[in-house]
Write a protein that holds these residues in place. Sequence first.
Motif, PDB file in Angstrom:
ATOM      1  N   ASN A 153      19.783 -26.343  -9.012  1.00  0.00           N
ATOM      2  CA  ASN A 153      20.694 -25.138  -9.607  1.00  0.00           C
ATOM      3  C   ASN A 153      19.739 -24.291 -10.715  1.00  0.00           C
ATOM      4  OD1 ASN A 153      21.668 -25.940 -12.531  1.00  0.00           O
ATOM      5  ND2 ASN A 153      21.758 -27.698 -11.222  1.00  0.00           N
ATOM      6  N   PHE A 154      20.221 -23.068 -11.036  1.00  0.00           N
ATOM      7  CA  PHE A 154      19.469 -22.243 -11.913  1.00  0.00           C
ATOM      8  C   PHE A 154      20.323 -21.695 -12.870  1.00  0.00           C
ATOM      9  CE2 PHE A 154      16.518 -19.476 -14.045  1.00  0.00           C
ATOM     10  CZ  PHE A 154      15.276 -19.968 -13.853  1.00  0.00           C
ATOM     11  N   THR A 155      20.063 -21.626 -14.229  1.00  0.00           N
ATOM     12  CA  THR A 155      20.975 -20.633 -14.993  1.00  0.00           C
ATOM     13  C   THR A 155      20.107 -19.747 -15.862  1.00  0.00           C
ATOM     14  OG1 THR A 155      22.481 -20.814 -17.032  1.00  0.00           O
ATOM     15  CG2 THR A 155      20.969 -22.707 -16.558  1.00  0.00           C
ATOM     16  N   SER A 156      20.345 -18.415 -16.092  1.00  0.00           N
ATOM     17  CA  SER A 156      19.423 -17.764 -16.988  1.00  0.00           C
ATOM     18  C   SER A 156      20.652 -17.125 -18.056  1.00  0.00           C
ATOM     19  CB  SER A 156      19.063 -16.403 -16.208  1.00  0.00           C
ATOM     20  OG  SER A 156      18.097 -16.749 -15.237  1.00  0.00           O
ATOM     21  N   GLN A 157      20.063 -17.165 -19.246  1.00  0.00           N
ATOM     22  CA  GLN A 157      21.162 -16.989 -20.327  1.00  0.00           C
ATOM     23  C   GLN A 157      20.301 -15.982 -21.279  1.00  0.00           C
ATOM     24  OE1 GLN A 157      22.701 -20.615 -21.597  1.00  0.00           O
ATOM     25  NE2 GLN A 157      23.063 -21.240 -19.630  1.00  0.00           N
ATOM     26  N   ALA A 158      20.829 -15.101 -22.084  1.00  0.00           N
ATOM     27  CA  ALA A 158      20.200 -14.593 -23.035  1.00  0.00           C
ATOM     28  C   ALA A 158      21.410 -14.158 -24.134  1.00  0.00           C
ATOM     29  CB  ALA A 158      19.722 -13.179 -22.221  1.00  0.00           C
ATOM     30  N   VAL A 159      20.738 -14.250 -25.306  1.00  0.00           N
ATOM     31  CA  VAL A 159      21.479 -14.118 -26.719  1.00  0.00           C
ATOM     32  C   VAL A 159      20.942 -12.762 -27.199  1.00  0.00           C
ATOM     33  CG1 VAL A 159      22.123 -15.195 -29.011  1.00  0.00           C
ATOM     34  CG2 VAL A 159      21.530 -16.581 -26.998  1.00  0.00           C
ATOM     35  N   THR A 160      22.035 -11.877 -27.291  1.00  0.00           N
ATOM     36  CA  THR A 160      21.519 -10.573 -27.981  1.00  0.00           C
ATOM     37  C   THR A 160      22.145 -10.104 -29.361  1.00  0.00           C
ATOM     38  OG1 THR A 160      21.194  -9.593 -25.901  1.00  0.00           O
ATOM     39  CG2 THR A 160      21.545  -7.900 -27.662  1.00  0.00           C
ATOM     40  N   PRO A 161      21.534 -10.346 -30.331  1.00  0.00           N
ATOM     41  CA  PRO A 161      22.243  -9.768 -31.616  1.00  0.00           C
ATOM     42  C   PRO A 161      22.671  -8.519 -31.609  1.00  0.00           C
ATOM     43  CG  PRO A 161      19.707 -10.407 -31.724  1.00  0.00           C
ATOM     44  CD  PRO A 161      20.028 -10.265 -30.488  1.00  0.00           C
ATOM     45  N   LEU A 162      24.152  -8.420 -31.860  1.00  0.00           N
ATOM     46  CA  LEU A 162      24.794  -7.077 -31.912  1.00  0.00           C
ATOM     47  C   LEU A 162      24.705  -6.714 -33.350  1.00  0.00           C
ATOM     48  CD1 LEU A 162      28.178  -7.822 -29.854  1.00  0.00           C
ATOM     49  CD2 LEU A 162      25.807  -6.899 -28.934  1.00  0.00           C
TER      50      LEU A 162
END
Length: 346
Positions: free
Chosen positions: A253-262
């Motif tokens: 399985n694969f997961t892509s995650q991204a954290v963006t500072p608002l």
Amino acid sequence: MTYVRNCWYVAAWDSELARGQPMAMQVLSERIVLWRGDDGAIHALEDRCVHRMAPLSLGRCEGVNLRCMYHGLLFGPDGGVLEIPGQDKVPPQAKVRAYPVAVRHSWVWVWMGDPAQADEALIPPAVGYDDGRFILGHGHLDYAAQARLICDNLLDFSHLTYVHAASFQAGPTFAERLPEITPLERGVRFSRWSQNVPNIRDPNSAERFDNYMTYDFLLPGVLLMESASFMARTAAALEFGPPDFDTAIAGRNFTSQAVTPLTEGTARYFFNWGPHGDHGDEAMRDGMMQLAAMAFGEDKVMIEAQSRVIADSPGYAVMPTAHDRGVTLYNRIVERLAREEGGAGR
Ligand code: FES
Ligand SMILES: [Fe+2]
């Protein structure tokens, strides 16, 4: 907080932007309007009309352009004003900032630094739902916490044992054993073998697997993780080196995650997850998304609570543990690059 500006930040899922419907977003406390023109291309401008500061995200798409729906100034994708109703001349200062945009791996990326340095080669090699190999669900979660705290969480999986005992049923090994850590130019790689583990989908079976998980955590807050089950004794045969995922026998399985500072105190966490087409189907993907929703909710409760304590704790410093090695390596890269760019693009 320190953030690197010369980076591509995830601003949206590609599918969130319908033609003709501008969307408001914030990245690093800057208000941005995104829209998809009738040619299908996505554009990003400062979300503040040069006339009287009305949000352009309340505007109207016209062809590839965007019209402010307060007094009708028309903006091109480069941020220049093309028309001012009731006036023939457009003064040279009639423009707003335009952000370089790239659509890749099902994400809309916005370059927050010096536009002259925008280099698409720096977009992390995420796996999007447009990738035919994996069957991925996707979503996002908004946080009332600094992005930095979410990154720190993703850089230290020892929390799985405690925060995700209910959802992922993570056992003690995440906390007891340190992962393998490899510094990368723009991030940190983590990998971990778990040997001789039972088949969780069939606990009555005598079958045992060696499970491998590996993820890169890359600037400006992107996690790319692949995991799978291999035949028992694979780890030892490979001397605990990385396997060829094409030889996995289950659970790939694969997961892509991204954290963006608002803003300084808020962030958006984008994620996808799902099985490889050889090891699962849409029903499995839906089950995994339910699990992810539960697990990410567990993180959010802890991180937002932590954030409130930190806000009330001036003068307190963290006390790193052995598991903080990845956190420290990554944050050092952030601090060095932020220092080197010295406010570039502002
Ligand atoms: S505020 Fe945009 S046209 Fe007046
Ligand atoms: Fe977590």
